[in-house]
Scaffold this active site. Sequence first.
Site, PDB file in Angstrom:
ATOM      1  N   LYS A  12      -1.257  13.179  -5.649  1.00 60.33           N
ATOM      2  CA  LYS A  12      -2.117  13.748  -6.162  1.00 60.33           C
ATOM      3  C   LYS A  12      -2.846  15.058  -5.268  1.00 60.33           C
ATOM      4  O   LYS A  12      -3.258  15.898  -6.072  1.00 60.33           O
ATOM      5  CB  LYS A  12      -2.803  12.475  -6.971  1.00 60.33           C
ATOM      6  CG  LYS A  12      -2.650  11.625  -7.413  1.00 60.33           C
ATOM      7  CD  LYS A  12      -3.543  10.636  -8.220  1.00 60.33           C
ATOM      8  CE  LYS A  12      -4.364   9.460  -7.254  1.00 60.33           C
ATOM      9  NZ  LYS A  12      -3.181   8.834  -7.270  1.00 60.33           N
ATOM     10  N   THR A  85      -7.023  12.414   5.051  1.00 62.25           N
ATOM     11  CA  THR A  85      -6.994  10.772   4.241  1.00 62.25           C
ATOM     12  C   THR A  85      -8.425   9.625   4.472  1.00 62.25           C
ATOM     13  O   THR A  85      -8.665   9.874   5.608  1.00 62.25           O
ATOM     14  CB  THR A  85      -5.878  10.213   5.599  1.00 62.25           C
ATOM     15  OG1 THR A  85      -4.338  10.984   4.798  1.00 62.25           O
ATOM     16  CG2 THR A  85      -5.416   8.639   5.078  1.00 62.25           C
ATOM     17  N   HIS A 141     -14.306   5.062  -8.566  1.00 62.76           N
ATOM     18  CA  HIS A 141     -13.195   5.446  -8.081  1.00 62.76           C
ATOM     19  C   HIS A 141     -12.163   5.619  -9.265  1.00 62.76           C
ATOM     20  O   HIS A 141     -12.335   3.904  -9.195  1.00 62.76           O
ATOM     21  CB  HIS A 141     -12.718   5.878  -6.509  1.00 62.76           C
ATOM     22  CG  HIS A 141     -13.311   6.812  -5.834  1.00 62.76           C
ATOM     23  ND1 HIS A 141     -14.468   6.063  -5.344  1.00 62.76           N
ATOM     24  CD2 HIS A 141     -13.066   8.145  -5.446  1.00 62.76           C
ATOM     25  CE1 HIS A 141     -14.593   6.995  -4.160  1.00 62.76           C
ATOM     26  NE2 HIS A 141     -14.241   8.042  -4.551  1.00 62.76           N
ATOM     27  N   LYS A 145      -6.637   3.643  -6.043  1.00 62.36           N
ATOM     28  CA  LYS A 145      -7.567   4.173  -4.858  1.00 62.36           C
ATOM     29  C   LYS A 145      -7.087   3.174  -4.568  1.00 62.36           C
ATOM     30  O   LYS A 145      -7.308   1.120  -4.734  1.00 62.36           O
ATOM     31  CB  LYS A 145      -9.149   4.391  -5.175  1.00 62.36           C
ATOM     32  CG  LYS A 145      -9.603   4.922  -3.758  1.00 62.36           C
ATOM     33  CD  LYS A 145     -11.564   5.125  -4.010  1.00 62.36           C
ATOM     34  CE  LYS A 145     -11.449   5.410  -2.362  1.00 62.36           C
ATOM     35  NZ  LYS A 145     -10.636   6.366  -1.160  1.00 62.36           N
TER      36      LYS A 145
HETATM   37  N1  LIG Z   1     -10.851  14.039   2.325  1.00 63.48           N
HETATM   38  C1  LIG Z   1     -11.549  14.120   1.054  1.00 63.48           C
HETATM   39  O1  LIG Z   1     -12.227  14.891   1.245  1.00 63.48           O
HETATM   40  C2  LIG Z   1     -10.630  13.086   0.513  1.00 63.48           C
HETATM   41  C3  LIG Z   1     -10.741  13.498  -1.063  1.00 63.48           C
HETATM   42  C4  LIG Z   1      -9.928  12.413  -2.048  1.00 63.48           C
HETATM   43  C5  LIG Z   1      -8.508  11.700  -1.443  1.00 63.48           C
HETATM   44  N2  LIG Z   1      -9.103  11.395  -0.421  1.00 63.48           N
HETATM   45  C6  LIG Z   1      -8.029  10.786   0.543  1.00 63.48           C
HETATM   46  O2  LIG Z   1      -6.558  11.135   0.561  1.00 63.48           O
HETATM   47  C7  LIG Z   1      -5.716  10.449   0.560  1.00 63.48           C
HETATM   48  C8  LIG Z   1      -4.485  10.547  -0.596  1.00 63.48           C
HETATM   49  O3  LIG Z   1      -5.226  10.153  -1.579  1.00 63.48           O
HETATM   50  P1  LIG Z   1      -4.516  10.711  -2.907  1.00 63.48           P
HETATM   51  O4  LIG Z   1      -4.523  10.579  -4.545  1.00 63.48           O
HETATM   52  O5  LIG Z   1      -3.304  12.101  -3.192  1.00 63.48           O
HETATM   53  O6  LIG Z   1      -2.952   9.122  -2.852  1.00 63.48           O
HETATM   54  P2  LIG Z   1      -1.895  10.008  -3.771  1.00 63.48           P
HETATM   55  O7  LIG Z   1      -1.228   8.301  -3.234  1.00 63.48           O
HETATM   56  O8  LIG Z   1      -1.286   9.931  -4.993  1.00 63.48           O
HETATM   57  O9  LIG Z   1      -0.636  10.062  -2.839  1.00 63.48           O
HETATM   58  C9  LIG Z   1      -0.369   9.991  -0.913  1.00 63.48           C
HETATM   59  C10 LIG Z   1       0.725  10.670  -0.748  1.00 63.48           C
HETATM   60  O10 LIG Z   1       1.075   9.986   0.300  1.00 63.48           O
HETATM   61  C11 LIG Z   1       2.169   9.379   0.694  1.00 63.48           C
HETATM   62  N3  LIG Z   1       3.258   8.705   1.737  1.00 63.48           N
HETATM   63  C12 LIG Z   1       2.494   7.803   1.743  1.00 63.48           C
HETATM   64  N4  LIG Z   1       2.206   6.652   2.891  1.00 63.48           N
HETATM   65  C13 LIG Z   1       3.194   7.883   3.692  1.00 63.48           C
HETATM   66  C14 LIG Z   1       3.012   8.015   5.107  1.00 63.48           C
HETATM   67  N5  LIG Z   1       3.364   6.805   6.365  1.00 63.48           N
HETATM   68  N6  LIG Z   1       3.933   9.424   5.369  1.00 63.48           N
HETATM   69  C15 LIG Z   1       3.635  10.325   4.706  1.00 63.48           C
HETATM   70  N7  LIG Z   1       3.586   9.831   3.043  1.00 63.48           N
HETATM   71  C16 LIG Z   1       3.036   9.150   2.498  1.00 63.48           C
HETATM   72  C17 LIG Z   1       3.037   8.986  -0.645  1.00 63.48           C
HETATM   73  O11 LIG Z   1       3.962   8.878  -1.011  1.00 63.48           O
HETATM   74  C18 LIG Z   1       1.975   9.838  -1.774  1.00 63.48           C
HETATM   75  O12 LIG Z   1       2.862  11.153  -2.360  1.00 63.48           O
HETATM   76  C19 LIG Z   1      -6.126   8.688   0.388  1.00 63.48           C
HETATM   77  O13 LIG Z   1      -6.229   7.810   1.410  1.00 63.48           O
HETATM   78  C20 LIG Z   1      -7.795   9.336  -0.556  1.00 63.48           C
HETATM   79  O14 LIG Z   1      -8.721   8.179  -0.317  1.00 63.48           O
HETATM   80  C21 LIG Z   1      -9.487  11.774   0.634  1.00 63.48           C
END
Ligand SMILES: NC(=O)c1ccc[n+]([C@@H]2O[C@H](COP(=O)([O-])OP(=O)(O)OC[C@H]3O[C@@H](n4cnc5c(N)ncnc54)[C@H](O)[C@@H]3O)[C@@H](O)[C@H]2O)c1
Length: 258
Positions: A12, A85, A141, A145
Amino acid sequence: MQKMIISGCNGKMGQVVESICKADGNIEVVAGFDVNQAKRDYPVFVSPANFTGEADAVIDFSSPKALDGLLAFAVERHIPLVLATTGYSEQQLAQIDEASKQVPIFRSANMSLGINVVLDLIRRAAAILGDSCDIEIVERHHNRKVDAPSGTAIMLADAAKEGLNYTPEYNYGRHDRREPRPKNEIGFSSVRGGTIVGVHEVIFAGRDEVLEIRHEAQSREIFANGAVKAAQFLSIVTAPGLYNMQDLVAAQNQGGAQ
Ligand SMILES: NC(=O)c1ccc[n+]([C@@H]2O[C@H](COP(=O)([O-])OP(=O)(O)OC[C@H]3O[C@@H](n4cnc5c(N)ncnc54)[C@H](O)[C@@H]3O)[C@@H](O)[C@H]2O)c1
């Protein structure tokens, strides 16, 4: 033109980062890293080690499981890394610290500017109200999540801890305890449902008065924008180190990175 890699490009957040990079005009997405191999209009690698091209920075919104490969890649290729992340273990945080001695790394569990103003407010409120109030954090959330409490909720508690004149205990759930709340704890409550992007409330509950500081993220763009700004910041900063939003805000206030 800044050459960017998006780690977690099929997720996402990765897709929002991609659209912000494309709209920028000065950023070219040269590759993506993701275990999900859905096609994008740049090459997508499962393992960072398979990418041999040139890049100026990596923005990572993926999973703690991707950390080892990303750190090895960043250190070996000397490519700055933005880690957005959440859910890292203590051991992983130590690994990030270690790698940041060799390459610039930017890490923040919340890339929005607003939350970073909130952190400052919490620190000040805790310094003034910490003795007379109980501190509780409620976060909400979306139902996809995986980590709880959120990384942001922990950041907020850490900010309160900095302001307090005692060391608080973090309480992640009261279901197995039958006793009144000790004074020195910060309690966390996590709500998961629907498509909620992210809401954080820090409650200072005192005798006959309650102060609440609340932040609501209304779109994922605020995080993606912050991460892109962090990558631009790292491409100017050349010294290895562990940077965060406060460094970015300080650099912006001075009209550029030091
Ligand atoms: N720091 C911030 O401001 C902030 C904001 C939003 C989300 N996040 C964090 O970002 C992360 C991703 O969120 P999201 O909502 O996009 O999740 P999501 O599940 O939609 O996307 C995660 C992506 O990472 C990939 N992935 C998973 N394991 C992997 C690996 N070992 N190697 C490579 N790719 C891998 C998945 O296939 C997926 O496409 C989460 O940890 C979330 O908490 C942080």
